[in-house]
Scaffold this motif. Structure first.
Motif, mmCIF file in Angstrom:
data_model
loop_
_atom_site.group_PDB
_atom_site.id
_atom_site.type_symbol
_atom_site.label_atom_id
_atom_site.label_comp_id
_atom_site.label_asym_id
_atom_site.label_seq_id
_atom_site.Cartn_x
_atom_site.Cartn_y
_atom_site.Cartn_z
ATOM 1 N N LEU A 50 0.838 -1.205 0.000
ATOM 2 C CA LEU A 50 0.000 0.000 0.000
ATOM 3 C C LEU A 50 0.869 1.249 0.000
ATOM 4 C CD1 LEU A 50 -2.849 -0.932 2.490
ATOM 5 C CD2 LEU A 50 -3.173 -0.075 0.178
ATOM 6 N N ALA A 54 1.084 3.987 -2.927
ATOM 7 C CA ALA A 54 0.680 5.364 -2.626
ATOM 8 C C ALA A 54 1.811 6.344 -2.932
ATOM 9 C CB ALA A 54 0.266 5.477 -1.167
ATOM 10 N N ARG A 63 5.473 17.275 -1.152
ATOM 11 C CA ARG A 63 4.834 16.882 0.100
ATOM 12 C C ARG A 63 5.012 15.391 0.346
ATOM 13 N NH1 ARG A 63 -1.467 17.806 -1.815
ATOM 14 N NH2 ARG A 63 -1.287 16.615 -3.749
ATOM 15 N N GLU A 64 4.991 15.053 1.642
ATOM 16 C CA GLU A 64 5.267 13.675 2.041
ATOM 17 C C GLU A 64 3.993 13.003 2.542
ATOM 18 O OE1 GLU A 64 8.654 13.445 4.614
ATOM 19 O OE2 GLU A 64 8.114 11.416 5.254
ATOM 20 N N LEU A 65 3.799 11.756 2.123
ATOM 21 C CA LEU A 65 2.633 10.992 2.547
ATOM 22 C C LEU A 65 2.773 10.621 4.018
ATOM 23 C CD1 LEU A 65 0.079 9.374 1.425
ATOM 24 C CD2 LEU A 65 1.602 7.402 1.482
ATOM 25 N N VAL A 66 1.731 10.867 4.817
ATOM 26 C CA VAL A 66 1.785 10.508 6.233
ATOM 27 C C VAL A 66 0.728 9.473 6.616
ATOM 28 C CG1 VAL A 66 2.886 12.626 7.030
ATOM 29 C CG2 VAL A 66 0.398 12.548 6.853
ATOM 30 N N GLN A 67 -0.369 9.409 5.882
ATOM 31 C CA GLN A 67 -1.376 8.398 6.181
ATOM 32 C C GLN A 67 -2.244 8.161 4.961
ATOM 33 O OE1 GLN A 67 -2.908 10.380 9.670
ATOM 34 N NE2 GLN A 67 -4.633 11.238 8.562
ATOM 35 N N LEU A 68 -2.863 6.986 4.930
ATOM 36 C CA LEU A 68 -3.756 6.674 3.832
ATOM 37 C C LEU A 68 -4.900 5.806 4.330
ATOM 38 C CD1 LEU A 68 -3.425 3.515 2.497
ATOM 39 C CD2 LEU A 68 -1.144 4.413 2.112
ATOM 40 N N GLU A 69 -5.968 5.835 3.556
ATOM 41 C CA GLU A 69 -7.138 5.022 3.869
ATOM 42 C C GLU A 69 -7.682 4.462 2.569
ATOM 43 O OE1 GLU A 69 -10.511 7.203 5.251
ATOM 44 O OE2 GLU A 69 -11.810 5.444 5.255
ATOM 45 N N VAL A 70 -7.948 3.169 2.571
ATOM 46 C CA VAL A 70 -8.624 2.544 1.445
ATOM 47 C C VAL A 70 -9.906 1.937 1.991
ATOM 48 C CG1 VAL A 70 -8.514 0.882 -0.424
ATOM 49 C CG2 VAL A 70 -6.429 2.028 0.333
ATOM 50 N N VAL A 77 -8.819 -0.236 5.225
ATOM 51 C CA VAL A 77 -7.437 -0.403 5.651
ATOM 52 C C VAL A 77 -6.837 0.988 5.832
ATOM 53 C CG1 VAL A 77 -5.187 -1.388 5.100
ATOM 54 C CG2 VAL A 77 -7.272 -2.502 4.294
ATOM 55 N N LEU A 101 -8.052 7.081 12.461
ATOM 56 C CA LEU A 101 -6.768 7.717 12.162
ATOM 57 C C LEU A 101 -6.193 8.385 13.409
ATOM 58 C CD1 LEU A 101 -7.581 9.175 8.651
ATOM 59 C CD2 LEU A 101 -5.856 7.457 9.164
ATOM 60 N N SER B 28 -12.862 3.485 -2.209
ATOM 61 C CA SER B 28 -12.441 4.878 -2.067
ATOM 62 C C SER B 28 -11.022 4.892 -1.516
ATOM 63 C CB SER B 28 -13.407 5.584 -1.122
ATOM 64 O OG SER B 28 -12.828 6.744 -0.589
ATOM 65 N N VAL B 29 -10.163 5.707 -2.119
ATOM 66 C CA VAL B 29 -8.772 5.797 -1.676
ATOM 67 C C VAL B 29 -8.477 7.242 -1.302
ATOM 68 C CG1 VAL B 29 -6.358 5.513 -2.330
ATOM 69 C CG2 VAL B 29 -8.080 3.923 -3.214
ATOM 70 N N SER B 30 -8.009 7.453 -0.078
ATOM 71 C CA SER B 30 -7.671 8.806 0.382
ATOM 72 C C SER B 30 -6.230 8.825 0.858
ATOM 73 C CB SER B 30 -8.592 9.229 1.533
ATOM 74 O OG SER B 30 -9.936 9.202 1.129
ATOM 75 N N LEU B 31 -5.480 9.791 0.367
ATOM 76 C CA LEU B 31 -4.075 9.940 0.750
ATOM 77 C C LEU B 31 -3.918 11.263 1.490
ATOM 78 C CD1 LEU B 31 -2.445 8.888 -2.650
ATOM 79 C CD2 LEU B 31 -3.058 7.435 -0.724
ATOM 80 N N TYR B 32 -3.223 11.232 2.625
ATOM 81 C CA TYR B 32 -3.042 12.421 3.450
ATOM 82 C C TYR B 32 -1.554 12.770 3.495
ATOM 83 C CZ TYR B 32 -7.660 11.022 5.183
ATOM 84 O OH TYR B 32 -8.984 10.659 5.291
ATOM 85 N N TYR B 33 -1.262 14.071 3.404
ATOM 86 C CA TYR B 33 0.123 14.516 3.321
ATOM 87 C C TYR B 33 0.508 15.399 4.499
ATOM 88 C CZ TYR B 33 -0.168 12.552 -1.313
ATOM 89 O OH TYR B 33 -0.335 11.675 -2.354
ATOM 90 N N ASP B 34 1.830 15.610 4.636
ATOM 91 C CA ASP B 34 2.337 16.318 5.816
ATOM 92 C C ASP B 34 1.975 17.798 5.830
ATOM 93 O OD1 ASP B 34 5.848 16.759 4.808
ATOM 94 O OD2 ASP B 34 3.969 16.981 3.713
ATOM 95 N N LEU B 51 -3.720 0.118 -5.268
ATOM 96 C CA LEU B 51 -4.021 0.360 -3.857
ATOM 97 C C LEU B 51 -5.217 -0.475 -3.410
ATOM 98 C CD1 LEU B 51 -3.345 4.168 -3.887
ATOM 99 C CD2 LEU B 51 -2.408 2.625 -2.179
ATOM 100 N N ALA B 54 -4.118 -4.059 -3.056
ATOM 101 C CA ALA B 54 -3.302 -4.250 -1.853
ATOM 102 C C ALA B 54 -4.179 -4.253 -0.601
ATOM 103 C CB ALA B 54 -2.246 -3.155 -1.752
ATOM 104 N N ALA B 55 -5.184 -3.381 -0.590
ATOM 105 C CA ALA B 55 -6.094 -3.335 0.568
ATOM 106 C C ALA B 55 -6.891 -4.626 0.671
ATOM 107 C CB ALA B 55 -7.031 -2.134 0.439
#
Lengths: 129, 61
Positions: A50, A54, A63-70, A77, A101, B28-34, B51, B54-55
């Protein structure tokens, strides 16, 4: 706090997390809520996949990825990470994402806390300086 | 006139419920950044299928 203790706390505070795994910065499994090593390794492998997928998503910035949700019909997940650890968790369908989260970030912070250093034991009869 | 309004409400409400159920079944896929930003990937977005796969692997573990 070690990984097992952090995961025990996570399991206690988050009723929505069904399984979770903690990885080190190089992807090694440090702890898991699963009793089976094979299950923990499968979850860890999925978490690594994952993150790799991502990180390949073009963001057009630095920017840097810090968290994700699928989110899937069969469950969700979540993966959160910092410089030293990654926590991945599975939940049932339609969880309260923000809450999950938050709980995972709390687990991550607990992992990053330095263990309390015990003061050195004073020997009996030692003269004070 | 009143019957027509009630019928429209019934049909419209049913369609809304069906549409929401269908939406909740879509991956649904959500990506969060710093920097606090978040990106939600559509199914056709590059990397989304990987993704989701993988999930599914994680959920099946």
């Amino acid at each position: 706090m070690d990984a097992d203790a952090a995961l025990a706390d996570l399991a206690e505070i988050s009723s929505q997390v069904e399984s979770a795994v903690v990885l080190s910065s190089d992807g090694a499994v440090l702890g898991s809520t699963s009793a089976s090593n094979a299950t923990a390794e499968r979850l860890a492998e999925a978490a690594r996949e994952l993150l790799a997928a991502a990180l390949e998503v073009p963001t057009g910035s630095t920017r840097e990825l810090v968290q994700l949700e699928v989110a899937l019909p069969e469950g969700s997940v979540f993966v959160v990470r910092d410089d030293s650890h990654t926590v991945a968790a599975c939940t049932s369908a339609s969880p309260t994402s923000a809450l999950v989260l938050y709980d995972l970030r709390t687990c991550l912070r607990a992992l990053s806390d330095q263990p309390e250093s015990k003061p050195p034991k004073r020997r009996a009869g030692a003269a004070d300086a | 006139m009143r019957r027509l309004a009630a019928l429209a409400l019934l049909v419209g409400g049913s369609l809304l419920v069906l549409a929401r159920r269908r939406q909740s079944q879509r991956p649904s896929v959500s990506l969060y950044y710093d920097d606090g930003s978040m990106v939600t990937l559509e199914r056709s977005a590059p990397g989304a299928e990987r993704l989701v796969a993988a999930a599914r692997g994680a959920l099946g573990a």
